[in-house]
Design a protein around this motif. Structure first.
Motif, PDB file in Angstrom:
ATOM      1  N   ASP A 397       0.856  -1.191   0.000  1.00 30.91           N
ATOM      2  CA  ASP A 397       0.000   0.000   0.000  1.00 30.91           C
ATOM      3  C   ASP A 397       0.894   1.244   0.000  1.00 30.91           C
ATOM      4  OD1 ASP A 397      -2.018   1.836   0.251  1.00 30.91           O
ATOM      5  OD2 ASP A 397      -2.753   1.125   2.194  1.00 30.91           O
ATOM      6  N   PRO A 398       1.535   1.549  -1.139  1.00 33.16           N
ATOM      7  CA  PRO A 398       2.552   2.618  -1.168  1.00 33.16           C
ATOM      8  C   PRO A 398       2.010   4.006  -0.827  1.00 33.16           C
ATOM      9  CG  PRO A 398       2.034   1.861  -3.394  1.00 33.16           C
ATOM     10  CD  PRO A 398       1.396   0.905  -2.455  1.00 33.16           C
ATOM     11  N   THR A 546       6.073  -9.260  -8.924  1.00 33.29           N
ATOM     12  CA  THR A 546       5.982  -8.306  -7.815  1.00 33.29           C
ATOM     13  C   THR A 546       6.716  -7.009  -8.147  1.00 33.29           C
ATOM     14  OG1 THR A 546       5.844 -10.121  -6.224  1.00 33.29           O
ATOM     15  CG2 THR A 546       6.466  -7.971  -5.351  1.00 33.29           C
ATOM     16  N   GLU A 547       7.896  -7.150  -8.740  1.00 33.11           N
ATOM     17  CA  GLU A 547       8.706  -5.970  -9.066  1.00 33.11           C
ATOM     18  C   GLU A 547       8.014  -5.097 -10.111  1.00 33.11           C
ATOM     19  OE1 GLU A 547      13.304  -4.783 -10.278  1.00 33.11           O
ATOM     20  OE2 GLU A 547      12.764  -6.904 -10.065  1.00 33.11           O
ATOM     21  N   ILE A 548       7.386  -5.734 -11.096  1.00 32.30           N
ATOM     22  CA  ILE A 548       6.656  -4.965 -12.115  1.00 32.30           C
ATOM     23  C   ILE A 548       5.554  -4.140 -11.458  1.00 32.30           C
ATOM     24  CG2 ILE A 548       5.081  -5.126 -14.101  1.00 32.30           C
ATOM     25  CD1 ILE A 548       6.706  -7.597 -15.013  1.00 32.30           C
ATOM     26  N   ASN A 549       4.798  -4.782 -10.562  1.00 29.79           N
ATOM     27  CA  ASN A 549       3.718  -4.082  -9.869  1.00 29.79           C
ATOM     28  C   ASN A 549       4.252  -2.904  -9.065  1.00 29.79           C
ATOM     29  OD1 ASN A 549       1.089  -3.558  -8.831  1.00 29.79           O
ATOM     30  ND2 ASN A 549       1.530  -4.818  -7.035  1.00 29.79           N
ATOM     31  N   HIS A 550       5.371  -3.086  -8.408  1.00 30.37           N
ATOM     32  CA  HIS A 550       5.962  -1.995  -7.621  1.00 30.37           C
ATOM     33  C   HIS A 550       6.346  -0.823  -8.522  1.00 30.37           C
ATOM     34  CE1 HIS A 550       6.994  -3.900  -3.503  1.00 30.37           C
ATOM     35  NE2 HIS A 550       5.986  -4.563  -4.052  1.00 30.37           N
ATOM     36  N   SER A 553       3.149   0.931  -9.665  1.00 25.96           N
ATOM     37  CA  SER A 553       2.511   1.653  -8.565  1.00 25.96           C
ATOM     38  C   SER A 553       3.319   2.881  -8.152  1.00 25.96           C
ATOM     39  CB  SER A 553       2.316   0.712  -7.365  1.00 25.96           C
ATOM     40  OG  SER A 553       1.456  -0.364  -7.714  1.00 25.96           O
ATOM     41  N   GLU A 554       4.627   2.736  -8.090  1.00 27.18           N
ATOM     42  CA  GLU A 554       5.485   3.862  -7.714  1.00 27.18           C
ATOM     43  C   GLU A 554       5.454   4.974  -8.756  1.00 27.18           C
ATOM     44  OE1 GLU A 554       9.230   1.905  -7.222  1.00 27.18           O
ATOM     45  OE2 GLU A 554       8.536   0.794  -5.450  1.00 27.18           O
ATOM     46  N   GLY A 555       5.190   4.619  -9.998  1.00 26.00           N
ATOM     47  CA  GLY A 555       5.100   5.625 -11.064  1.00 26.00           C
ATOM     48  C   GLY A 555       3.830   6.450 -10.999  1.00 26.00           C
ATOM     49  N   ALA A 556       2.884   6.065 -10.134  1.00 27.03           N
ATOM     50  CA  ALA A 556       1.640   6.812  -9.925  1.00 27.03           C
ATOM     51  C   ALA A 556       0.852   6.997 -11.223  1.00 27.03           C
ATOM     52  CB  ALA A 556       1.930   8.164  -9.270  1.00 27.03           C
ATOM     53  N   TYR A 557       0.816   5.946 -12.025  1.00 26.95           N
ATOM     54  CA  TYR A 557       0.054   6.007 -13.277  1.00 26.95           C
ATOM     55  C   TYR A 557      -1.428   5.716 -13.048  1.00 26.95           C
ATOM     56  CZ  TYR A 557       4.790   5.381 -15.115  1.00 26.95           C
ATOM     57  OH  TYR A 557       6.129   5.511 -15.386  1.00 26.95           O
ATOM     58  N   TYR A 558      -1.747   5.127 -11.887  1.00 27.91           N
ATOM     59  CA  TYR A 558      -3.108   4.665 -11.602  1.00 27.91           C
ATOM     60  C   TYR A 558      -3.537   5.063 -10.195  1.00 27.91           C
ATOM     61  CZ  TYR A 558      -2.747   1.385 -15.553  1.00 27.91           C
ATOM     62  OH  TYR A 558      -2.612   0.821 -16.789  1.00 27.91           O
TER      63      TYR A 558
END
Length: 596
Positions: A397-398, A546-550, A553-558
């Motif tokens: 939950d970043p 998992t790394e792809i998802n991180h 998510s960290e890129g804040a595209y969604y």
């Protein structure tokens, strides 16, 4: 799995969402009306009795008519062309593939198991050659043997996109990435079996020669688009009206948008099929134009289940939760509902402006707009569904969307606005489909919470039937100034490739029919997908996933809204009922039976 695959979803009354959500929250805590969680007078198994476990397995009998109801017909019953999730699930009654998902509940159902083949593939060390042997006794509905050439021909039909468009094209992309084969209808070879990537040295052997390794290839072969089709029975664009059966049931009659009836295929042999039990004698699907009418008929006991598997409508849910809770299951659907930020529309080319929206959103309000924690789902915290290996669920939950910031964080949002050079906020437009009231309600919730941080939002409701040309065109998105698009997605097959590649890999950015709405062009993400596809070690695949998802998510595209859940009806007549991750939390249709 595009939201096109959930087009069975019925229109929901957005105004009722908050009321229904409150009722659901109460019911989920034990208030079950006339039925308690343990069962009921009418023999229902109990609330969530079939959610990731088998309900009433020992009570299944041979015989009877299994009755499906539906609010929408399939896009096509042709195994090459269909793309709705419920259609793929139902097609296994009359179509078989070399491998398929296990007939087991939950995550086990997503594991590959042999179907027409005697075993899963013999795979070469370089991961490029897959060899299968067909079982003895596998036959068509007229009793003729299913051959390796039938399997090859069925797969070749995927190349005939000018005639048979609409279905998944993974097989084409993996086996013929350069697009050299023109499909069986343009094939110059005498037997119309000119695709070089598939070899059939004899009637029992199928060999796939992949130009490049793809570690999910068996998952792709488990899709119905890999079903055999017999050349002399191929009616091309009309095939979906009466497919020729390789499974335990065959078409008796079909009137599009009204009724479909399957009856036993007398030439199917149980000894040749380790997957299907084929309990009912007859399987019918009756189609309704009014979802509330359909739900009432389900509750009355006239039908056994909704083929669409997208949950009861608010009116039906209210009645069922009060009076028939023991007939309900509340599975996680495998879909994530979300907002996505196209980087072509300023200021969303700036990561901090995107983060301002994420922090400014009231995640609890968005969850309520979707139907609350039971009918809507858990607050979405990242972009990988729980059914996909590599997912960490709400643990990852970043942006603290499910905890500290669940009602938004105005201070953090304003910090991000300063960082992106928009300290006083900005104006943008949300694009939302006009035929999805629950999405409109979500847009209105987001609009209200963003106003508090200085972001002014207009809502543009576009024609939901024209999604591909409106938001699927990056040029049109930029022209219209759609800074936020509301959509949803679920896996075609439960891996990061089957879910995320069309959304996040730059090679999937298309001029039309685009699904990489954020226009993500990240060399790291692209490289991770390349690594994933070549990786044959399952544990390492999970790590890459998992790394792809991180990274996404960290890129804040969604801005994810919910890990979607449904309230699905199961009649008291049903036996051997369970949900499966192979079909995004739907009941596994293929082994449903009626009670003794």
């Amino acid at each position: 799995m595009s939201t096109q695959r959930t087009t069975g979803r019925r229109k929901q009354a957005a105004a009722a969402a908050a009321v229904v959500a409150a009722l659901l929250s109460t019911a989920a805590c034990g208030g079950g009306g006339n039925d308690d969680d343990g069962g009921s007078k009418n023999g229902a198994a109990g609330f969530n009795a079939a959610n990731n476990k088998v309900a009433q397995a020992s009570l299944a009998k041979k015989g009877g008519e299994l009755k499906f109801a539906g609010a929408q017909d399939a896009d096509s019953w042709d195994t090459t062309r269909g793309y709705y999730g419920f259609a793929w699930n139902f097609m296994r009654y009359y179509s078989r593939t070399l491998v398929t998902g296990k007939a087991e509940p939950g995550a086990k159902g997503a594991e590959v198991t042999p179907d027409l083949a005697t075993s899963t593939a013999k795979i070469s060390d370089d991961g490029k050659t897959y060899t299968y042997t067909l079982r003895d006794g596998v036959t068509w509905e007229d009793g003729k043997p299913i051959t390796s050439k039938d399997v090859k021909y069925g797969i070749e039909r995927v190349w005939a996109q000018d005639v048979l468009s609409g279905g998944p094209v993974y097989l084409k992309d993996v086996l013929d990435p350069k697009g050299e084969y023109k499909g069986p209808y343009k094939d110059k070879s005498k037997d119309k079996l000119g695709l070089k990537a598939i070899e059939t040295p004899d009637d029992k052997t199928v060999i796939f020669k992949l130009p490049e390794a793809n570690s999910d290839f068996e998952d792709i072969l488990g899709l119905t688009s890999a079903s055999p089709v017999r050349q002399d029975k191929d009616t091309k664009s009309k095939y979906g009206l009466k497919p020729f059966s390789s499974g335990p049931y065959k078409f008796q009659s079909y009137t599009p948008n009204k009724k479909l009836v399957l009856v036993r295929n007398e030439n199917w042999k149980q000894s040749s099929d380790p997957v299907r039990k084929a309990y009912p004698d007859k399987i019918s699907l009756t189609l309704f134009t009014n979802a509330n009418d359909m739900d009432q008929r389900l509750i009355n006991g006239d039908y056994d289940l909704d083929i669409g598997q997208t949950g009861l409508s608010p009116q039906g849910r209210t009645t069922a939760l009060k009076q028939h809770k023991a007939n309900l299951d509340n599975p996680v659907s495998g879909y994530i509902r979300y907002a996505v930020f196209p980087q072509s529309v300023k200021p969303f080319d700036n990561e901090h402006c995107r983060k301002a929206v994420i922090y400014g959103a009231d995640h609890e309000s968005l969850q309520t707009a979707r139907g609350g924690p039971v009918a809507g789902g858990d607050i979405g915290t990242n972009m990988l569904p729980p059914s996909v290996p590599g997912s960490e669920g709400q643990k990852y939950d970043p942006y603290e969307a499910a905890t500290t910031n669940k009602n938004g964080n105005v201070a953090k949002a304003k910090e991000e606005l300063k960082a992106c050079g928009q300290p006083n906020g900005f104006k943008t437009t949300i694009a939302v489909r006009n035929n999805k009231p629950v999405e409109v309600a979500t847009a209105e919730s987001l609009q209200a919470s963003l106003k508090k941080v200085g972001i002014t939002v207009d809502i543009d409701q576009f024609d939901g039937a024209q999604t591909t040309g409106i938001i699927g065109s990056p040029e049109n998105v930029k022209k219209k100034g759609y800074g936020i698009i509301i959509m949803g997605w679920g896996p075609d097959f439960p891996t990061v490739q089957g879910y995320g590649m069309p959304l996040w890999d730059s090679k999937y950015i298309l001029e039309s029919g685009n699904n990489n709405f954020a226009l993500i062009k990240d060399k790291t993400i692209d490289g991770l997908f390349d690594d994933y596809v070549k990786e044959l070690d399952e544990a390492k695949k999970v790590e890459i996933s998992t790394e792809i998802n991180h990274k996404v998510s960290e890129g804040a595209y969604y801005l994810p809204f919910v890990f979607e859940k449904f309230i699905n009806w199961r009649s008291s007549r049903l036996a051997n009922v369970y949900t499966t991750d192979n079909y995004s939390g739907q009941y596994d249709f293929v082994n449903l039976g009626l009670k003794k």
